[in-house]
Design an enzyme around this catalytic site. Structure first.
Site, PDB file in Angstrom:
ATOM      1  N   CYS A  79       3.845 -55.590   1.060  1.00 15.14           N
ATOM      2  CA  CYS A  79       3.359 -56.947   1.097  1.00 15.14           C
ATOM      3  C   CYS A  79       3.532 -57.345  -0.333  1.00 15.14           C
ATOM      4  O   CYS A  79       4.634 -57.594  -0.979  1.00 15.14           O
ATOM      5  CB  CYS A  79       2.124 -56.984   1.618  1.00 15.14           C
ATOM      6  SG  CYS A  79       1.768 -58.725   2.128  1.00 15.14           S
ATOM      7  N   HIS A 167       2.339 -54.468   7.142  1.00 16.38           N
ATOM      8  CA  HIS A 167       1.227 -53.407   6.658  1.00 16.38           C
ATOM      9  C   HIS A 167       1.690 -52.038   7.700  1.00 16.38           C
ATOM     10  O   HIS A 167       0.948 -52.213   8.699  1.00 16.38           O
ATOM     11  CB  HIS A 167      -0.140 -53.716   6.728  1.00 16.38           C
ATOM     12  CG  HIS A 167      -0.306 -54.841   5.475  1.00 16.38           C
ATOM     13  ND1 HIS A 167      -0.928 -54.651   4.475  1.00 16.38           N
ATOM     14  CD2 HIS A 167      -0.070 -56.378   5.730  1.00 16.38           C
ATOM     15  CE1 HIS A 167      -1.084 -55.564   3.698  1.00 16.38           C
ATOM     16  NE2 HIS A 167      -0.660 -56.663   4.133  1.00 16.38           N
ATOM     17  N   GLU A 169      -0.163 -49.243   7.516  1.00 17.41           N
ATOM     18  CA  GLU A 169      -1.184 -48.700   7.532  1.00 17.41           C
ATOM     19  C   GLU A 169      -2.073 -49.237   8.329  1.00 17.41           C
ATOM     20  O   GLU A 169      -3.212 -48.485   8.730  1.00 17.41           O
ATOM     21  CB  GLU A 169      -1.898 -48.802   6.127  1.00 17.41           C
ATOM     22  CG  GLU A 169      -2.433 -50.119   5.635  1.00 17.41           C
ATOM     23  CD  GLU A 169      -1.416 -51.008   4.926  1.00 17.41           C
ATOM     24  OE1 GLU A 169      -1.924 -51.981   4.443  1.00 17.41           O
ATOM     25  OE2 GLU A 169      -0.253 -50.704   4.997  1.00 17.41           O
ATOM     26  N   SER A 221     -30.418 -35.145   3.020  1.00 11.73           N
ATOM     27  CA  SER A 221     -30.920 -36.177   3.881  1.00 11.73           C
ATOM     28  C   SER A 221     -30.905 -36.072   5.502  1.00 11.73           C
ATOM     29  O   SER A 221     -31.463 -36.470   6.370  1.00 11.73           O
ATOM     30  CB  SER A 221     -29.949 -37.520   3.628  1.00 11.73           C
ATOM     31  OG  SER A 221     -28.778 -37.226   4.251  1.00 11.73           O
ATOM     32  N   GLY A 222     -30.352 -34.735   5.992  1.00 13.89           N
ATOM     33  CA  GLY A 222     -29.862 -34.403   7.198  1.00 13.89           C
ATOM     34  C   GLY A 222     -28.700 -35.184   7.752  1.00 13.89           C
ATOM     35  O   GLY A 222     -28.186 -34.867   8.866  1.00 13.89           O
ATOM     36  N   GLY A 223     -28.014 -35.844   6.699  1.00 16.60           N
ATOM     37  CA  GLY A 223     -26.444 -36.280   7.327  1.00 16.60           C
ATOM     38  C   GLY A 223     -25.485 -35.453   6.856  1.00 16.60           C
ATOM     39  O   GLY A 223     -25.601 -34.436   6.340  1.00 16.60           O
ATOM     40  N   VAL A 224     -24.420 -35.955   7.375  1.00 19.76           N
ATOM     41  CA  VAL A 224     -23.209 -35.159   6.990  1.00 19.76           C
ATOM     42  C   VAL A 224     -22.596 -34.970   5.876  1.00 19.76           C
ATOM     43  O   VAL A 224     -22.349 -33.900   5.404  1.00 19.76           O
ATOM     44  CB  VAL A 224     -21.912 -35.558   7.974  1.00 19.76           C
ATOM     45  CG1 VAL A 224     -21.523 -36.937   7.739  1.00 19.76           C
ATOM     46  CG2 VAL A 224     -20.754 -34.648   8.005  1.00 19.76           C
ATOM     47  N   ASP A 225     -22.764 -36.185   4.847  1.00 19.70           N
ATOM     48  CA  ASP A 225     -22.271 -35.961   3.489  1.00 19.70           C
ATOM     49  C   ASP A 225     -23.279 -34.834   2.759  1.00 19.70           C
ATOM     50  O   ASP A 225     -22.360 -33.824   2.116  1.00 19.70           O
ATOM     51  CB  ASP A 225     -22.186 -37.361   2.810  1.00 19.70           C
ATOM     52  CG  ASP A 225     -21.376 -38.323   3.618  1.00 19.70           C
ATOM     53  OD1 ASP A 225     -20.361 -37.813   4.199  1.00 19.70           O
ATOM     54  OD2 ASP A 225     -21.493 -39.540   3.287  1.00 19.70           O
ATOM     55  N   SER A 226     -24.488 -34.932   2.822  1.00 19.54           N
ATOM     56  CA  SER A 226     -25.142 -34.078   1.969  1.00 19.54           C
ATOM     57  C   SER A 226     -25.197 -32.655   2.419  1.00 19.54           C
ATOM     58  O   SER A 226     -25.319 -31.720   1.669  1.00 19.54           O
ATOM     59  CB  SER A 226     -26.822 -34.811   1.791  1.00 19.54           C
ATOM     60  OG  SER A 226     -27.354 -34.555   3.090  1.00 19.54           O
ATOM     61  N   SER A 227     -25.142 -32.495   3.775  1.00 19.80           N
ATOM     62  CA  SER A 227     -24.913 -31.326   4.589  1.00 19.80           C
ATOM     63  C   SER A 227     -23.816 -30.452   3.874  1.00 19.80           C
ATOM     64  O   SER A 227     -23.829 -29.376   3.391  1.00 19.80           O
ATOM     65  CB  SER A 227     -25.029 -31.483   5.640  1.00 19.80           C
ATOM     66  OG  SER A 227     -26.353 -31.819   6.226  1.00 19.80           O
TER      67      SER A 227
END
Length: 509
Positions: A79, A167, A169, A221-227
């Site tokens: 583009c 585009h 993508e 935190s119990g979330g996926v990132d920190s785990s």
């Protein structure tokens, strides 16, 4: 160093999507601002120029010197990137007679061209532009066009350089992935070795070299990132990782206990801290959403800092920073305007005087999940819906009390449990319940009631940047509403939020 595709960002809303599509082909890529990119090294195999909200005809628009790429590395302009190279080469870019946004179909396709190999005639593409390439220099061969756009794609003779007006993508470009594969694999020659397994091996080795025998403290935190960050660090340094999970009194029902139990099974060294009273006190009587967030962030830092200092000789602070956070901090226009502050550990490094280690800083959210799956992260954490850092505080409109938290936890437990029971949970990006600051008249038995209302919220999305309300079955919503009103004292009305983002946000505060 992995083979890399360099993406120069001119400010397009789709730039991150280009990177995600390239990485889905198991090829590593990095996004850098057009005016601040790394030195070209042998591992960089090709360059993609993104779109932009600017017009190349404006004097203040991005206009980098592309001579260090042209003819030296494969180059694809998307583009704005295509218009920029056309104009720099002596072509003409003019305002479109018809501003073309949305779906279009290629009318002409040169399948002998390497970029358009295996692209169908009449292939659907996604347009989003207000300017059009009116003419191109003689050395630019037109290789694709639509009904309204004569120059939808060109190749510069004697170079591995292409420009496309659409585009690839975007999901609506039905063969966009094939075109990107033609470029990054066929033209750039990338070997597609960027996999969850290779990332884990490389990251663990890097962490061992960086950290040695040092101790690291990480807030879970119990979330996926920190785990996932915790699992990578544990794989690298074992018992030198110390994890802290703070109960701020604003988690889901029984979440503190269940998450701690999950972490025990993973072999992580986790300390659970019951700090409910420390959060409820400062939050008493506070109704402003931004003030709530700041209080929760401040108290979290105080609690985390205190607990971290109980561990001797900790030198590193682990964080679950992911790639979109990194990109945002060095974006073309600088950090985006703050719509709302986020409760994370962003203020901790200065406070705690520790060095920071971020094992996930190269990954998008979907890549974090794939890495977590390869590491054996438990399903209930790996596929957990996003949950706001301030927790239920921003799902209680108005002031926070323990009783309001209890009511919301009970309602939320019924809703989330119902989604799981009926096989709907994995079809929803994020779901939750909002406790509204209104009361309404109802009838229970022979008595008139005047009690609280709640709003159910469930959305579909890919990354949370945009979201549509989830079309849950009426029968399910009716059943959940009935169960909430019958089982949760204090609630006599249930509504369902059918707002999309934009213009609404996923959360209410």
């Amino acid at each position: 160093m992995h083979e890399t595709i360099l993406i120069l960002d001119f400010g397009s809303q789709y730039t991150q999507l280009i990177a995600r599509r390239v990485r889905e082909l198991n090829i590593y890529c990095e996004i850098h601002p057009w005016n601040h990119f790394p030195e070209i090294t042998p591992n960089i195999k090709g360059v993609i120029l993104s779109g932009s909200p600017y017009s190349v005809r404006d004097s203040a628009s991005p206009n980098p010197d592309l001579s260090q790429f042209r003819g030296k590395l494969p180059l694809l302009g998307v583009c704005y990137g295509a218009q920029l190279m056309a104009q720099q080469g002596g072509g003409e870019v003019m305002p479109s007679k018809i501003r073309e946004y949305g779906r279009a179909n290629l009318q002409t396709v040169d399948n002998a061209d390497k970029l358009f190999n295996n692209i169908s005639q009449h292939s659907q593409v996604w347009m989003s532009h207000g300017d059009t390439i009116a003419t191109v220099p003689d050395t630019y061969k037109i290789v694709a066009g639509t009904h309204d756009v004569r120059v939808a794609g060109y190749h510069i003779s004697g170079e591995n350089t292409w420009g496309i007006q659409f585009h690839p993508e975007v999901y609506h470009s039905t063969e966009g992935t094939q075109l990107l594969r033609n470029f990054v694999v066929g033209i750039c020659g990338c070997s597609q070795d960027w996999t969850p397994g290779s990332f884990i091996n490389d990251t663990v080795e890097d962490l061992r070299n960086k950290l040695g025998n040092d101790k690291v403290v990480l807030g879970l935190s119990g979330g996926v990132d920190s785990s996932v960050a915790a699992l990578l660090l544990h794989k690298a340094i074992g018992s030198n990782l110390y994890c802290i999970f703070v109960d701020n009194g604003l988690l889901r029902k029984n979440e503190f206990e269940s998450v701690l139990e999950s972490y025990k099974h993973m072999g992580l060294n986790v300390k659970g801290v019951d700090a409910k009273a420390e959060f409820y006190g400062p939050l008493a009587g506070v109704t402003d959403p931004e003030t709530k967030r700041k209080i929760i962030g401040r108290v979290f830092i105080e609690v985390f800092d205190r607990e971290a200092h109980l561990i001797e000789n900790v030198k590193w602070l682990g964080q679950g920073t992911i790639y979109p956070d990194v990109i945002e901090s060095v974006s073309v226009k600088g950090p985006s305007a703050t719509i709302k502050s986020h409760h994370n550990v962003g203020g901790l490094p200065e406070t705690m005087k520790m060095k920071v280690v971020e094992p996930l800083r190269l990954l998008f959210k979907d890549e974090v999940r794939r890495v977590g799956d390869a590491l054996g992260l438990e399903h209930n954490i790996l596929h957990r819906h996003p949950f706001p850092g301030p927790g239920l505080a921003i799902r209680i409109l108005g002031d926070i009390t323990e009783e309001k938290v209890r009511i919301l936890q009970e309602v939320d437990d019924i809703f989330i449990g119902g989604l799981k029971k009926h096989g709907l949970y994995n079809h929803v990006w994020q779901a939750g319940v909002i406790l509204l600051p209104v009361q309404s008249v109802g009838v229970m038995g022979d008595e008139r009631t005047y009690e609280n209302a709640v709003a159910l919220r469930a959305v579909t999305s890919t990354d949370g940047m945009t979201a549509d309300w989830c079309h849950l079955p009426y029968e399910f919503l009716g059943s959940i509403s009935n169960e909430i009103i019958n089982k949760v004292k204090g609630i006599n009305r249930v509504v369902y939020d059918i707002s999309s983002k934009p213009p609404a946000t996923i959360e209410w505060e």
